[in-house]
Design a protein around this motif. Structure first.
Motif, PDB file in Angstrom:
ATOM      1  N   THR A  49       0.835  -1.199   0.000  1.00  0.00           N
ATOM      2  CA  THR A  49       0.000   0.000   0.000  1.00  0.00           C
ATOM      3  C   THR A  49       0.875   1.257   0.000  1.00  0.00           C
ATOM      4  O   THR A  49       2.041   1.213   0.394  1.00  0.00           O
ATOM      5  N   LEU A  50       0.283   2.354  -0.452  1.00  0.00           N
ATOM      6  CA  LEU A  50       0.890   3.679  -0.379  1.00  0.00           C
ATOM      7  C   LEU A  50       0.030   4.549   0.532  1.00  0.00           C
ATOM      8  O   LEU A  50      -1.183   4.661   0.324  1.00  0.00           O
ATOM      9  N   ASP A  51       0.646   5.149   1.532  1.00  0.00           N
ATOM     10  CA  ASP A  51      -0.059   6.098   2.393  1.00  0.00           C
ATOM     11  C   ASP A  51       0.138   7.501   1.839  1.00  0.00           C
ATOM     12  O   ASP A  51       1.275   7.935   1.623  1.00  0.00           O
ATOM     13  N   VAL A  52      -0.943   8.201   1.605  1.00  0.00           N
ATOM     14  CA  VAL A  52      -0.909   9.521   0.970  1.00  0.00           C
ATOM     15  C   VAL A  52      -1.407  10.576   1.957  1.00  0.00           C
ATOM     16  O   VAL A  52      -2.458  10.398   2.587  1.00  0.00           O
ATOM     17  N   TYR A  61      -5.444  15.775   4.611  1.00  0.00           N
ATOM     18  CA  TYR A  61      -6.271  14.658   4.162  1.00  0.00           C
ATOM     19  C   TYR A  61      -5.374  13.434   3.999  1.00  0.00           C
ATOM     20  O   TYR A  61      -4.322  13.524   3.366  1.00  0.00           O
ATOM     21  N   GLU A  62      -5.791  12.299   4.550  1.00  0.00           N
ATOM     22  CA  GLU A  62      -5.005  11.076   4.482  1.00  0.00           C
ATOM     23  C   GLU A  62      -5.804   9.989   3.775  1.00  0.00           C
ATOM     24  O   GLU A  62      -6.980   9.767   4.074  1.00  0.00           O
ATOM     25  N   ARG A  63      -5.141   9.318   2.832  1.00  0.00           N
ATOM     26  CA  ARG A  63      -5.769   8.251   2.071  1.00  0.00           C
ATOM     27  C   ARG A  63      -4.766   7.116   1.904  1.00  0.00           C
ATOM     28  O   ARG A  63      -3.560   7.296   2.075  1.00  0.00           O
ATOM     29  N   VAL A  72      -6.803  10.019  -6.030  1.00  0.00           N
ATOM     30  CA  VAL A  72      -7.307  10.404  -4.717  1.00  0.00           C
ATOM     31  C   VAL A  72      -8.324  11.522  -4.913  1.00  0.00           C
ATOM     32  O   VAL A  72      -8.020  12.540  -5.548  1.00  0.00           O
ATOM     33  N   GLU A  73      -9.516  11.347  -4.389  1.00  0.00           N
ATOM     34  CA  GLU A  73     -10.562  12.362  -4.466  1.00  0.00           C
ATOM     35  C   GLU A  73     -10.871  12.860  -3.062  1.00  0.00           C
ATOM     36  O   GLU A  73     -11.096  12.066  -2.150  1.00  0.00           O
ATOM     37  N   ILE A  74     -10.852  14.170  -2.897  1.00  0.00           N
ATOM     38  CA  ILE A  74     -11.185  14.778  -1.613  1.00  0.00           C
ATOM     39  C   ILE A  74     -12.150  15.927  -1.853  1.00  0.00           C
ATOM     40  O   ILE A  74     -12.344  16.368  -2.991  1.00  0.00           O
TER      41      ILE A  74
END
Length: 261
Positions: A49-52, A61-63, A72-74
């Motif tokens: 996984t990649l933590d963004v 914002y964390e995804r 990534v949608e925020i």
């Protein structure tokens, strides 16, 4: 390896706030004490996984994405925003590209054993350095000091990167960024991007057989300015757009390393 991104404007040596509490003890770069032998080829295994982390103004914002990245949608201040973090993009170096699956480490200076060199894919500016447009730099922009910008492309090639083994010999930090950073137009790896890990060693300095045999609890951190990854509406409210252009996007993934016999 040599690939070119879309035309871009970059400036040199932007530091980032996302690198905290440096492993590897940067002060050890000038140490003349013994360090474990880390020379040779290492096989790197990554988390899946990649933590963004996306920071816009004071909002965070964390995804989490899969290993290949993605979208990534925020929603920020009621506005939907989309960030394209696809590792297949030619202008993106995701963590597993900036710190590849196989790396070869060298300790070239017998006087300063804590210094380590690794040849890695690195982004750099091809072109002339010119003065930036005064309207695009200064306080409140990523280029606060109005440093010279590059009017060429961002290219990716193999370059020697510098790292430091901690004074105790139980960790390292390697600097992945090339001193080239984006102003939000292109996607150049920010200068403070790093790889670090704990070192598992055998033997001792006194015995002359001090060797690193594994890397544990590793973390690769790569960062970009938010604007280069933003696929939102360019006609959106000017204030919001300015916030996105000044945002940071940080991608992290864990890793372990095994020395190849």
């Amino acid at each position: 390896m040599n690939r070119t991104s879309r035309p871009s404007i970059v400036w040199m040596a932007l530091a980032l706030p996302f690198v905290m509490g440096a492993r590897g003890d940067g002060c050890a770069a000038n140490s003349q004490s013994p360090a474990p032998n880390v020379e040779g080829t290492w096989a790197i295994t990554y988390d899946d996984t990649l933590d963004v982390t996306i920071t816009i103004g004071g909002a965070v914002y964390e995804r989490t994405l899969g290993a290949a990245g993605g979208v990534v949608e925020i929603t920020h201040d009621g506005h939907p925003l989309t960030f394209d973090l696809d590792c297949a993009r030619p202008d993106i170096l995701c963590p597993s590209e900036a710190w590849p699956q196989t790396v070869t480490v060298r300790q070239q200076n017998t006087r300063y054993e804590h210094r380590m060199i690794v040849t890695l894919p690195t982004q750099s500016c091809a072109g002339d350095l010119v003065d930036p447009d005064p309207a695009s730099c200064g306080p409140g922009t990523p280029n606060e000091e109005c440093q010279p910008v590059c009017d060429g492309d961002v290219i990716v090639s193999e370059v020697d990167r510098f790292g430091v083994i901690g004074e105790a010999g139980d960790s390292f930090r390697l600097y992945l960024g090339a001193g080239v950073a984006t102003n939000g137009v292109n996607c150049a790896l920010l200068a403070a991007s790093v790889a670090d890990a704990d070192l598992v060693t055998v033997g001792s300095a006194d015995g002359g057989d001090w060797n690193a045999v594994a890397m544990e609890a590793g973390l690769v951190t790569t960062g970009y300015a938010g604007g280069c990854l933003w696929a939102g509406d360019p006609d959106m409210d000017g204030d919001l757009e300015a916030l996105v252009l000044g945002a940071t996007v940080v991608i992290r993934t864990g890793f372990t390393g095994a020395r190849v016999p």
